[in-house]
Write a protein that holds these residues in place. Sequence first.
Motif, mmCIF file in Angstrom:
data_model
loop_
_atom_site.group_PDB
_atom_site.id
_atom_site.type_symbol
_atom_site.label_atom_id
_atom_site.label_comp_id
_atom_site.label_asym_id
_atom_site.label_seq_id
_atom_site.Cartn_x
_atom_site.Cartn_y
_atom_site.Cartn_z
ATOM 1 N N VAL A 190 0.833 -1.209 0.000
ATOM 2 C CA VAL A 190 0.000 0.000 0.000
ATOM 3 C C VAL A 190 0.864 1.254 0.000
ATOM 4 C CG1 VAL A 190 -1.727 1.320 1.280
ATOM 5 C CG2 VAL A 190 -1.881 -1.188 1.177
ATOM 6 N N GLN A 191 0.626 2.099 -0.993
ATOM 7 C CA GLN A 191 1.356 3.375 -1.059
ATOM 8 C C GLN A 191 0.592 4.485 -0.323
ATOM 9 O OE1 GLN A 191 0.423 6.218 -3.314
ATOM 10 N NE2 GLN A 191 2.150 7.401 -2.508
ATOM 11 N N SER A 192 -0.764 4.478 -0.466
ATOM 12 C CA SER A 192 -1.583 5.491 0.215
ATOM 13 C C SER A 192 -3.032 5.049 0.235
ATOM 14 C CB SER A 192 -1.466 6.849 -0.479
ATOM 15 O OG SER A 192 -1.988 6.766 -1.802
ATOM 16 N N CYS A 193 -3.814 5.734 1.088
ATOM 17 C CA CYS A 193 -5.258 5.455 1.196
ATOM 18 C C CYS A 193 -6.007 6.778 1.211
ATOM 19 C CB CYS A 193 -5.573 4.687 2.480
ATOM 20 S SG CYS A 193 -4.790 3.073 2.613
ATOM 21 N N ASP A 194 -7.133 6.815 0.525
ATOM 22 C CA ASP A 194 -7.967 8.012 0.494
ATOM 23 C C ASP A 194 -9.410 7.644 0.830
ATOM 24 O OD1 ASP A 194 -5.891 9.753 -0.396
ATOM 25 O OD2 ASP A 194 -6.147 8.927 -2.415
ATOM 26 N N ILE A 195 -10.056 8.477 1.638
ATOM 27 C CA ILE A 195 -11.465 8.273 1.965
ATOM 28 C C ILE A 195 -12.310 8.897 0.854
ATOM 29 C CG2 ILE A 195 -13.316 8.784 3.610
ATOM 30 C CD1 ILE A 195 -11.147 8.944 5.791
ATOM 31 N N VAL A 196 -13.090 8.080 0.198
ATOM 32 C CA VAL A 196 -13.928 8.545 -0.917
ATOM 33 C C VAL A 196 -15.286 9.004 -0.416
ATOM 34 C CG1 VAL A 196 -15.030 7.880 -3.096
ATOM 35 C CG2 VAL A 196 -12.773 6.943 -2.482
ATOM 36 N N ALA A 197 -15.866 8.265 0.514
ATOM 37 C CA ALA A 197 -17.185 8.616 1.058
ATOM 38 C C ALA A 197 -17.269 8.147 2.502
ATOM 39 C CB ALA A 197 -18.303 7.966 0.231
ATOM 40 N N PHE A 198 -17.974 8.946 3.305
ATOM 41 C CA PHE A 198 -18.123 8.641 4.733
ATOM 42 C C PHE A 198 -19.565 8.996 5.120
ATOM 43 C CE2 PHE A 198 -17.798 8.614 9.159
ATOM 44 C CZ PHE A 198 -16.566 8.161 9.601
ATOM 45 N N ASN A 199 -20.360 7.985 5.396
ATOM 46 C CA ASN A 199 -21.775 8.213 5.689
ATOM 47 C C ASN A 199 -22.187 7.555 6.989
ATOM 48 O OD1 ASN A 199 -22.479 9.536 3.084
ATOM 49 N ND2 ASN A 199 -21.947 7.533 2.240
ATOM 50 N N LYS A 200 -22.944 8.316 7.801
ATOM 51 C CA LYS A 200 -23.506 7.758 9.031
ATOM 52 C C LYS A 200 -24.633 6.791 8.682
ATOM 53 C CE LYS A 200 -21.113 10.211 12.025
ATOM 54 N NZ LYS A 200 -20.200 9.596 12.999
ATOM 55 N N ILE A 201 -24.697 5.695 9.404
ATOM 56 C CA ILE A 201 -25.753 4.716 9.165
ATOM 57 C C ILE A 201 -26.898 4.967 10.127
ATOM 58 C CG2 ILE A 201 -26.338 2.253 9.201
ATOM 59 C CD1 ILE A 201 -23.453 1.647 8.501
#
Length: 226
Positions: free
Chosen positions: A215-226
């Motif tokens: 793994v070189q990097s990680c990005d958060i694409v979407a973050f939603n409360k359930i």
Amino acid sequence: MAVTFSDLHTETGVKSLESFLSGKTYISGNQITKDDVKVYAALLEKPSADLYPSASKWYDCVASTIASSFPGKAVGVSISSQAPSAEAAPVKEAAKEAAADDDDDLDLFGDETEEEKKAAEARDQAKASTKKKESGKSSVLMDVKPWDDETDMKKLEEAVRSVELPGLLWGASKLVPVGYGIKKLTIMMTIVDDLVSVDTLIEERLTVEPINEYVQSCDIVAFNKI
């Protein structure tokens, strides 16, 4: 609120007694205490039912309890809605005898004992635990990027999913082309908000050894409360 024997000889004291008793629903014959009897004995007369309804009701309750506890002295005594007459004297006398062992001023009904305080705290804690809401959850979509086109994406995904934390559940995933033969891993996860921090997950688990081999990097694409 402290109510003393001397206070109860005045209208102000009776008003304080009424204020203390107002709204109380626990008053019943089997809950009359020695302090109730002392305060009852200190009153010059029954509080007016019109002016002091709570104190009047309490007065009748104590009188009734004393009458049943001292049958030999209270036979034929009746408590009316008017101020007590001479025939109520036996009950008053019995109350004074019951309170004779302690003539000092007192706080009405006394302070809570340690046992009572602990019981009240236990009840409050039980109520709080039953009302406690379940921790919130969130659905997170994340892109995981490899170092180059030679990175084994199958092993990359295995490395990512190998991270196990309380409150973390990995979901569906897919490989998405980004150009020059390179693909990224787009993966879903569900987290319990109070248990998992996505930032901490990325910084301390997904981008450090041994997973950073893939793994070189990680990005958060979407973050939603359930």
